[in-house]
Scaffold this active site. Sequence first.
Site, PDB file in Angstrom:
ATOM      1  N   SER A  87      42.244  28.513 -31.402  1.00 37.92           N
ATOM      2  CA  SER A  87      41.002  29.266 -31.365  1.00 37.92           C
ATOM      3  C   SER A  87      39.960  28.469 -30.576  1.00 37.92           C
ATOM      4  O   SER A  87      40.188  28.167 -29.408  1.00 37.92           O
ATOM      5  CB  SER A  87      40.552  29.603 -32.782  1.00 37.92           C
ATOM      6  OG  SER A  87      39.522  30.557 -32.775  1.00 37.92           O
ATOM      7  N   GLU A 210      46.278  39.487 -33.448  1.00 40.38           N
ATOM      8  CA  GLU A 210      45.105  38.616 -33.419  1.00 40.38           C
ATOM      9  C   GLU A 210      43.840  39.299 -33.941  1.00 40.38           C
ATOM     10  O   GLU A 210      43.018  38.679 -34.599  1.00 40.38           O
ATOM     11  CB  GLU A 210      44.851  38.133 -31.988  1.00 40.38           C
ATOM     12  CG  GLU A 210      45.869  37.151 -31.449  1.00 40.38           C
ATOM     13  CD  GLU A 210      45.584  35.718 -31.846  1.00 40.38           C
ATOM     14  OE1 GLU A 210      44.658  35.478 -32.644  1.00 40.38           O
ATOM     15  OE2 GLU A 210      46.305  34.837 -31.349  1.00 40.38           O
ATOM     16  N   HIS A 314      44.898  36.383 -36.371  1.00 32.67           N
ATOM     17  CA  HIS A 314      44.343  35.154 -35.814  1.00 32.67           C
ATOM     18  C   HIS A 314      44.437  34.032 -36.847  1.00 32.67           C
ATOM     19  O   HIS A 314      44.084  34.221 -38.016  1.00 32.67           O
ATOM     20  CB  HIS A 314      42.882  35.395 -35.439  1.00 32.67           C
ATOM     21  CG  HIS A 314      42.244  34.290 -34.668  1.00 32.67           C
ATOM     22  ND1 HIS A 314      42.635  33.947 -33.395  1.00 32.67           N
ATOM     23  CD2 HIS A 314      41.228  33.451 -34.995  1.00 32.67           C
ATOM     24  CE1 HIS A 314      41.879  32.955 -32.959  1.00 32.67           C
ATOM     25  NE2 HIS A 314      41.023  32.625 -33.917  1.00 32.67           N
TER      26      HIS A 314
END
Length: 400
Positions: A87, A210, A314
Amino acid sequence: MIVWLHGGGFTTGAGSSYDAHRMATRGGVVVVTVNYRLGALGFLAHDHLPGSGTFGLADQQAALRWVRDESGAFGGDPRNVTLAGESAGGYSVCAQLVSPAAAGLFERAVIQSGPCTGRSDRPFAPSSIPLADARAAGADLATRLGCGPARAQEVVACLRRVPVSRLLNAQGVDQQPVNETDLLPHDPAAALAAGHFHRVPVLLGGNHDEGNGWAAGIIQAGNPVTPRTWPDVAATFFPSPGQAEGIVRAYPVHETDGGPVFGAVIGDADFACPTARTGTLLAAHVPLWRYEFADEHAPPLTPGTPPFPLGAPHAGELPYLFDLGGRPREMTPAQHRLANAMIDYWTRFATAADPGNPDDPNSPPWSRHTVLSLAPDHITPARAGAFSAHHHCAFWNTLG
Protein backbone atom coordinates in the site's frame (compact mmCIF):
# COMPACT_ATOMS: atom_id res chain seq x y z
CA MET A 1 17.81 -9.08 3.68
CA ILE A 2 14.35 -7.62 3.43
CA VAL A 3 13.62 -4.04 4.51
CA TRP A 4 9.86 -3.64 5.01
CA LEU A 5 7.94 -0.37 4.57
CA HIS A 6 4.49 -0.48 6.17
CA GLY A 7 1.27 0.80 4.64
CA GLY A 8 -1.40 3.06 6.06
CA GLY A 9 -2.07 5.76 3.48
CA PHE A 10 1.02 7.75 4.57
CA THR A 11 -0.91 8.72 7.72
CA THR A 12 -0.97 5.65 9.98
CA GLY A 13 0.94 2.44 10.68
CA ALA A 14 4.15 1.28 12.32
CA GLY A 15 6.88 -1.17 11.51
CA SER A 16 6.39 -2.81 14.89
CA SER A 17 2.96 -4.10 13.77
CA TYR A 18 4.61 -6.60 11.41
CA ASP A 19 5.94 -9.66 13.22
CA ALA A 20 8.14 -11.26 10.55
CA HIS A 21 9.41 -14.26 12.48
CA ARG A 22 7.84 -16.78 10.07
CA MET A 23 9.45 -15.10 7.10
CA ALA A 24 12.79 -14.85 8.87
CA THR A 25 12.92 -18.44 10.12
CA ARG A 26 11.32 -20.26 7.19
CA GLY A 27 13.07 -18.17 4.54
CA GLY A 28 16.38 -17.78 6.31
CA VAL A 29 16.44 -14.01 5.83
CA VAL A 30 16.98 -10.97 8.01
CA VAL A 31 13.87 -8.76 8.03
CA VAL A 32 14.12 -5.11 9.08
CA THR A 33 10.86 -3.20 9.66
CA VAL A 34 10.98 0.56 9.38
CA ASN A 35 9.15 3.56 10.83
CA TYR A 36 8.99 6.79 8.85
CA ARG A 37 7.37 10.15 9.49
CA LEU A 38 3.69 10.17 8.53
CA GLY A 39 1.02 12.70 7.71
CA ALA A 40 1.96 16.35 7.86
CA LEU A 41 5.10 15.45 9.82
CA GLY A 42 6.35 13.52 6.82
CA PHE A 43 4.81 15.19 3.79
CA LEU A 44 3.71 18.77 4.49
CA ALA A 45 5.38 21.06 1.95
CA HIS A 46 6.52 24.63 2.54
CA ASP A 47 9.01 26.66 0.50
CA HIS A 48 10.94 27.76 3.61
CA LEU A 49 11.24 24.25 5.02
CA PRO A 50 14.07 22.51 3.11
CA GLY A 51 13.30 18.92 2.20
CA SER A 52 9.64 19.27 3.11
CA GLY A 53 7.19 17.13 1.23
CA THR A 54 9.54 14.17 1.33
CA PHE A 55 10.64 13.83 4.96
CA GLY A 56 8.97 10.40 5.15
CA LEU A 57 10.87 9.18 2.09
CA ALA A 58 14.09 10.61 3.53
CA ASP A 59 13.51 8.56 6.68
CA GLN A 60 13.22 5.42 4.57
CA GLN A 61 16.51 6.21 2.86
CA ALA A 62 18.15 6.84 6.23
CA ALA A 63 17.00 3.37 7.30
CA LEU A 64 18.46 1.86 4.13
CA ARG A 65 21.78 3.59 4.76
CA TRP A 66 21.75 2.27 8.32
CA VAL A 67 21.11 -1.25 7.00
CA ARG A 68 23.99 -0.86 4.56
CA ASP A 69 26.35 0.29 7.31
CA GLU A 70 25.25 -1.80 10.29
CA SER A 71 23.46 -4.97 9.16
CA GLY A 72 26.63 -7.06 9.11
CA ALA A 73 26.62 -6.92 12.90
CA PHE A 74 23.45 -9.02 13.09
CA GLY A 75 23.93 -11.38 10.17
CA GLY A 76 22.64 -9.28 7.30
CA ASP A 77 24.28 -8.89 3.91
CA PRO A 78 24.43 -5.18 3.02
CA ARG A 79 25.11 -6.12 -0.62
CA ASN A 80 21.85 -8.07 -0.90
CA VAL A 81 18.97 -5.83 0.23
CA THR A 82 15.37 -6.16 -0.95
CA LEU A 83 13.17 -3.12 -0.37
CA ALA A 84 9.57 -4.25 0.09
CA GLY A 85 6.31 -2.56 1.00
CA GLU A 86 2.53 -2.74 0.81
CA SER A 87 0.00 0.00 0.00
CA ALA A 88 1.67 3.28 1.01
CA GLY A 89 4.77 1.17 1.56
CA GLY A 90 4.44 -0.07 -2.01
CA TYR A 91 4.07 3.48 -3.32
CA SER A 92 7.15 4.31 -1.28
CA VAL A 93 9.09 1.55 -3.02
CA CYS A 94 8.02 3.12 -6.32
CA ALA A 95 9.31 6.48 -5.14
CA GLN A 96 12.63 4.98 -4.06
CA LEU A 97 12.95 3.23 -7.43
CA VAL A 98 13.02 6.62 -9.13
CA SER A 99 14.74 8.70 -6.43
CA PRO A 100 18.35 9.53 -7.39
CA ALA A 101 19.30 9.58 -3.70
CA ALA A 102 18.30 5.91 -3.32
CA ALA A 103 20.76 4.66 -5.93
CA GLY A 104 22.74 1.69 -4.61
CA LEU A 105 20.71 1.32 -1.42
CA PHE A 106 18.83 -1.84 -2.51
CA GLU A 107 19.27 -4.62 -5.05
CA ARG A 108 15.65 -5.80 -5.48
CA ALA A 109 12.15 -4.43 -4.94
CA VAL A 110 8.79 -5.88 -3.87
CA ILE A 111 5.69 -3.76 -4.55
CA GLN A 112 2.44 -5.01 -2.99
CA SER A 113 -0.80 -3.16 -3.76
CA GLY A 114 0.98 0.12 -4.48
CA PRO A 115 1.36 0.45 -8.26
CA CYS A 116 3.76 3.10 -9.49
CA THR A 117 1.32 4.43 -12.09
CA GLY A 118 -1.51 5.28 -9.73
CA ARG A 119 -3.06 8.69 -10.30
CA SER A 120 -3.62 11.42 -7.73
CA ASP A 121 -6.92 12.41 -9.40
CA ARG A 122 -8.53 9.07 -8.52
CA PRO A 123 -9.78 8.25 -5.03
CA PHE A 124 -8.52 5.71 -2.51
CA ALA A 125 -5.00 5.20 -3.91
CA PRO A 126 -2.28 7.57 -2.70
CA SER A 127 0.31 8.59 -5.26
CA SER A 128 2.60 11.60 -5.44
CA ILE A 129 1.56 15.19 -6.08
CA PRO A 130 3.30 18.16 -7.72
CA LEU A 131 5.13 20.64 -5.53
CA ALA A 132 2.79 23.54 -6.29
CA ASP A 133 -0.27 21.54 -5.22
CA ALA A 134 1.49 20.35 -2.08
CA ARG A 135 2.53 23.87 -1.12
CA ALA A 136 -1.02 25.11 -1.61
CA ALA A 137 -2.29 22.32 0.66
CA GLY A 138 0.42 23.17 3.19
CA ALA A 139 -0.55 26.85 3.15
CA ASP A 140 -4.19 25.91 3.70
CA LEU A 141 -3.26 23.71 6.65
CA ALA A 142 -1.12 26.48 8.13
CA THR A 143 -4.05 28.91 7.86
CA ARG A 144 -6.42 26.48 9.57
CA LEU A 145 -3.88 26.12 12.39
CA GLY A 146 -3.68 29.90 12.84
CA CYS A 147 -0.22 30.16 11.26
CA GLY A 148 -0.91 32.20 8.15
CA PRO A 149 -0.86 34.27 6.17
CA ALA A 150 2.38 35.85 7.32
CA ARG A 151 6.01 35.99 6.29
CA ALA A 152 7.21 32.53 5.34
CA GLN A 153 9.75 32.26 8.15
CA GLU A 154 7.10 33.19 10.70
CA VAL A 155 4.71 30.53 9.33
CA VAL A 156 7.31 27.79 9.79
CA ALA A 157 8.12 28.97 13.31
CA CYS A 158 4.41 29.03 14.14
CA LEU A 159 3.87 25.52 12.79
CA ARG A 160 6.71 24.24 14.95
CA ARG A 161 4.88 25.53 18.02
CA VAL A 162 1.65 23.70 17.18
CA PRO A 163 1.12 20.63 19.42
CA VAL A 164 1.56 17.45 17.41
CA SER A 165 -1.89 16.17 18.34
CA ARG A 166 -3.51 19.34 17.00
CA LEU A 167 -1.45 19.22 13.83
CA LEU A 168 -2.43 15.63 13.14
CA ASN A 169 -6.11 16.30 13.85
CA ALA A 170 -6.10 19.14 11.33
CA GLN A 171 -4.12 17.50 8.56
CA GLY A 172 -6.91 15.54 6.86
CA VAL A 173 -6.53 12.12 5.30
CA ASP A 174 -4.85 12.98 2.00
CA GLN A 175 -1.11 12.87 2.55
CA GLN A 176 1.23 12.04 -0.30
CA PRO A 177 4.90 12.34 -1.20
CA VAL A 178 5.74 15.43 -3.22
CA ASN A 179 7.44 15.33 -6.60
CA GLU A 180 9.39 18.14 -8.27
CA THR A 181 11.62 18.02 -5.17
CA ASP A 182 15.29 17.20 -4.73
CA LEU A 183 14.58 13.75 -3.34
CA LEU A 184 11.75 12.96 -5.81
CA PRO A 185 12.38 15.01 -8.95
CA HIS A 186 9.68 13.30 -11.02
CA ASP A 187 6.37 11.58 -10.45
CA PRO A 188 7.10 7.82 -10.40
CA ALA A 189 4.64 7.16 -13.24
CA ALA A 190 6.38 9.64 -15.52
CA ALA A 191 9.82 8.40 -14.52
CA LEU A 192 8.90 4.78 -15.26
CA ALA A 193 7.39 5.75 -18.61
CA ALA A 194 10.68 7.44 -19.50
CA GLY A 195 12.70 4.44 -18.30
CA HIS A 196 14.35 6.49 -15.58
CA PHE A 197 14.52 4.17 -12.58
CA HIS A 198 17.01 1.96 -10.78
CA ARG A 199 17.62 -1.26 -12.66
CA VAL A 200 16.74 -3.90 -10.07
CA PRO A 201 14.53 -7.02 -10.32
CA VAL A 202 10.97 -6.44 -9.13
CA LEU A 203 8.23 -8.63 -7.65
CA LEU A 204 4.92 -6.84 -8.23
CA GLY A 205 1.31 -7.58 -7.48
CA GLY A 206 -1.96 -6.91 -5.74
CA ASN A 207 -5.14 -8.54 -4.54
CA HIS A 208 -8.12 -9.74 -6.55
CA ASP A 209 -10.66 -7.64 -4.63
CA GLU A 210 -8.61 -4.56 -3.67
CA GLY A 211 -11.56 -2.18 -3.60
CA ASN A 212 -14.06 -4.18 -1.58
CA GLY A 213 -13.00 -2.83 1.81
CA TRP A 214 -13.50 0.79 0.72
CA ALA A 215 -16.83 -0.03 -0.93
CA ALA A 216 -18.04 -1.77 2.23
CA GLY A 217 -17.07 1.19 4.40
CA ILE A 218 -18.86 3.65 2.14
CA ILE A 219 -22.00 1.52 2.12
CA GLN A 220 -21.92 1.13 5.91
CA ALA A 221 -21.61 4.91 6.22
CA GLY A 222 -25.08 5.22 4.73
CA ASN A 223 -24.44 5.16 1.00
CA PRO A 224 -26.17 2.07 -0.40
CA VAL A 225 -25.29 1.02 -3.93
CA THR A 226 -28.42 -0.02 -5.80
CA PRO A 227 -29.46 0.25 -9.45
CA ARG A 228 -31.13 3.57 -8.57
CA THR A 229 -28.26 5.10 -6.55
CA TRP A 230 -25.34 3.74 -8.56
CA PRO A 231 -25.10 6.62 -11.08
CA ASP A 232 -24.89 9.19 -8.27
CA VAL A 233 -22.37 7.13 -6.27
CA ALA A 234 -20.17 6.70 -9.35
CA ALA A 235 -20.34 10.43 -10.10
CA THR A 236 -19.40 11.29 -6.52
CA PHE A 237 -16.19 9.28 -6.55
CA PHE A 238 -15.29 9.66 -10.24
CA PRO A 239 -16.43 13.20 -11.01
CA SER A 240 -14.45 13.87 -14.20
CA PRO A 241 -16.76 14.56 -17.15
CA GLY A 242 -18.01 11.40 -18.78
CA GLN A 243 -16.36 9.01 -16.33
CA ALA A 244 -19.41 8.10 -14.27
CA GLU A 245 -21.59 7.37 -17.29
CA GLY A 246 -18.97 5.06 -18.76
CA ILE A 247 -18.45 3.31 -15.43
CA VAL A 248 -22.17 2.65 -14.98
CA ARG A 249 -22.33 1.12 -18.46
CA ALA A 250 -19.20 -1.02 -18.02
CA TYR A 251 -20.09 -2.09 -14.47
CA PRO A 252 -23.87 -2.47 -14.28
CA VAL A 253 -25.44 -2.90 -10.85
CA HIS A 254 -28.29 -5.36 -10.41
CA GLU A 255 -30.46 -5.78 -7.35
CA THR A 256 -28.08 -7.80 -5.18
CA ASP A 257 -24.52 -7.02 -6.29
CA GLY A 258 -24.05 -3.29 -5.71
CA GLY A 259 -21.27 -3.62 -3.15
CA PRO A 260 -19.05 -6.02 -5.11
CA VAL A 261 -19.54 -3.98 -8.30
CA PHE A 262 -18.48 -0.77 -6.54
CA GLY A 263 -15.54 -2.66 -5.07
CA ALA A 264 -14.53 -3.91 -8.51
CA VAL A 265 -14.58 -0.37 -9.88
CA ILE A 266 -12.29 0.90 -7.12
CA GLY A 267 -10.00 -2.11 -7.35
CA ASP A 268 -9.71 -2.09 -11.14
CA ALA A 269 -9.27 1.68 -11.48
CA ASP A 270 -6.83 2.25 -8.65
CA PHE A 271 -4.95 -1.02 -8.31
CA ALA A 272 -5.32 -3.81 -10.88
CA CYS A 273 -4.96 -1.76 -14.06
CA PRO A 274 -2.24 0.56 -12.73
CA THR A 275 -0.42 -2.59 -11.62
CA ALA A 276 -0.67 -3.99 -15.15
CA ARG A 277 0.68 -0.71 -16.56
CA THR A 278 3.47 -0.63 -14.00
CA GLY A 279 4.39 -4.20 -14.93
CA THR A 280 4.59 -3.35 -18.62
CA LEU A 281 6.89 -0.40 -17.98
CA LEU A 282 9.16 -2.30 -15.60
CA ALA A 283 9.39 -5.47 -17.71
CA ALA A 284 10.82 -3.48 -20.61
CA HIS A 285 13.99 -2.95 -18.59
CA VAL A 286 14.27 -5.34 -15.61
CA PRO A 287 13.33 -8.90 -14.60
CA LEU A 288 9.75 -8.82 -13.32
CA TRP A 289 7.49 -11.32 -11.59
CA ARG A 290 3.78 -10.57 -11.15
CA TYR A 291 1.22 -12.10 -8.80
CA GLU A 292 -2.40 -11.69 -7.76
CA PHE A 293 -3.44 -12.78 -4.27
CA ALA A 294 -6.82 -14.45 -4.76
CA ASP A 295 -7.96 -16.19 -1.57
CA GLU A 296 -11.66 -15.33 -1.60
CA HIS A 297 -11.93 -16.42 2.04
CA ALA A 298 -8.91 -14.51 3.38
CA PRO A 299 -8.98 -14.01 7.17
CA PRO A 300 -10.63 -10.69 8.09
CA LEU A 301 -8.33 -7.90 9.18
CA THR A 302 -10.88 -6.00 11.25
CA PRO A 303 -13.76 -7.04 13.52
CA GLY A 304 -17.39 -6.76 12.51
CA THR A 305 -19.54 -8.08 9.70
CA PRO A 306 -19.20 -6.33 6.34
CA PRO A 307 -22.28 -5.73 4.18
CA PHE A 308 -21.04 -8.24 1.61
CA PRO A 309 -18.19 -10.81 1.46
CA LEU A 310 -14.89 -9.00 0.91
CA GLY A 311 -13.03 -11.80 -0.86
CA ALA A 312 -9.32 -10.94 -1.19
CA PRO A 313 -9.36 -7.23 -0.24
CA HIS A 314 -6.64 -4.64 0.13
CA ALA A 315 -4.05 -5.85 2.67
CA GLY A 316 -5.64 -9.32 2.70
CA GLU A 317 -2.31 -10.97 1.86
CA LEU A 318 -0.46 -9.54 4.85
CA PRO A 319 -1.44 -12.25 7.41
CA TYR A 320 0.09 -14.83 5.06
CA LEU A 321 3.48 -13.13 5.35
CA PHE A 322 3.36 -11.57 8.84
CA ASP A 323 1.70 -12.04 12.22
CA LEU A 324 0.05 -8.64 12.34
CA GLY A 325 0.29 -7.10 15.77
CA GLY A 326 2.15 -10.24 16.84
CA ARG A 327 -1.04 -12.28 16.54
CA PRO A 328 -1.44 -14.97 13.86
CA ARG A 329 -4.84 -15.12 12.16
CA GLU A 330 -6.83 -18.34 12.17
CA MET A 331 -6.27 -20.23 8.92
CA THR A 332 -7.31 -23.50 7.37
CA PRO A 333 -4.62 -26.07 6.51
CA ALA A 334 -4.88 -25.01 2.86
CA GLN A 335 -4.36 -21.36 3.82
CA HIS A 336 -1.32 -22.30 5.90
CA ARG A 337 0.12 -24.06 2.85
CA LEU A 338 -0.50 -20.94 0.80
CA ALA A 339 1.21 -18.80 3.44
CA ASN A 340 4.25 -21.07 3.39
CA ALA A 341 4.36 -20.98 -0.40
CA MET A 342 4.15 -17.17 -0.44
CA ILE A 343 6.94 -16.87 2.13
CA ASP A 344 9.03 -19.23 0.02
CA TYR A 345 8.44 -17.16 -3.12
CA TRP A 346 9.15 -13.83 -1.40
CA THR A 347 12.32 -15.00 0.36
CA ARG A 348 13.71 -16.82 -2.68
CA PHE A 349 13.28 -13.61 -4.60
CA ALA A 350 15.07 -11.72 -1.84
CA THR A 351 17.99 -14.11 -1.69
CA ALA A 352 18.40 -15.08 -5.34
CA ALA A 353 16.40 -12.54 -7.40
CA ASP A 354 14.22 -15.36 -8.73
CA PRO A 355 11.17 -16.62 -6.80
CA GLY A 356 10.72 -19.71 -8.97
CA ASN A 357 11.72 -23.18 -7.80
CA PRO A 358 10.58 -26.05 -10.02
CA ASP A 359 11.79 -28.60 -7.46
CA ASP A 360 9.45 -27.42 -4.69
CA PRO A 361 5.99 -29.10 -4.87
CA ASN A 362 4.54 -26.57 -2.41
CA SER A 363 5.28 -23.60 -4.66
CA PRO A 364 4.83 -24.29 -8.38
CA PRO A 365 7.16 -22.61 -10.90
CA TRP A 366 6.62 -18.91 -11.49
CA SER A 367 7.22 -17.67 -15.01
CA ARG A 368 8.11 -14.05 -15.69
CA HIS A 369 5.56 -14.02 -18.51
CA THR A 370 2.51 -14.79 -16.37
CA VAL A 371 0.53 -13.43 -13.43
CA LEU A 372 0.67 -16.05 -10.67
CA SER A 373 -2.72 -16.44 -8.97
CA LEU A 374 -2.20 -17.22 -5.29
CA ALA A 375 -5.11 -19.10 -3.74
CA PRO A 376 -5.37 -22.09 -1.37
CA ASP A 377 -4.79 -25.37 -3.19
CA HIS A 378 -4.49 -23.77 -6.62
CA ILE A 379 -1.47 -21.61 -7.30
CA THR A 380 -1.81 -21.17 -11.03
CA PRO A 381 -0.31 -18.93 -13.72
CA ALA A 382 -2.51 -16.77 -15.94
CA ARG A 383 -1.67 -14.78 -19.04
CA ALA A 384 -1.16 -11.08 -18.44
CA GLY A 385 -3.76 -10.38 -21.10
CA ALA A 386 -6.34 -12.45 -19.26
CA PHE A 387 -5.63 -10.49 -16.07
CA SER A 388 -6.16 -7.18 -17.88
CA ALA A 389 -9.35 -8.39 -19.52
CA HIS A 390 -10.80 -9.62 -16.22
CA HIS A 391 -10.17 -6.21 -14.63
CA HIS A 392 -11.53 -4.14 -17.56
CA CYS A 393 -8.17 -2.47 -18.18
CA ALA A 394 -8.98 -1.61 -21.81
CA PHE A 395 -11.92 0.42 -20.49
CA TRP A 396 -9.82 2.26 -17.90
CA ASN A 397 -7.13 2.98 -20.48
CA THR A 398 -9.74 4.81 -22.57
CA LEU A 399 -10.47 7.09 -19.62
CA GLY A 400 -6.83 8.20 -19.50
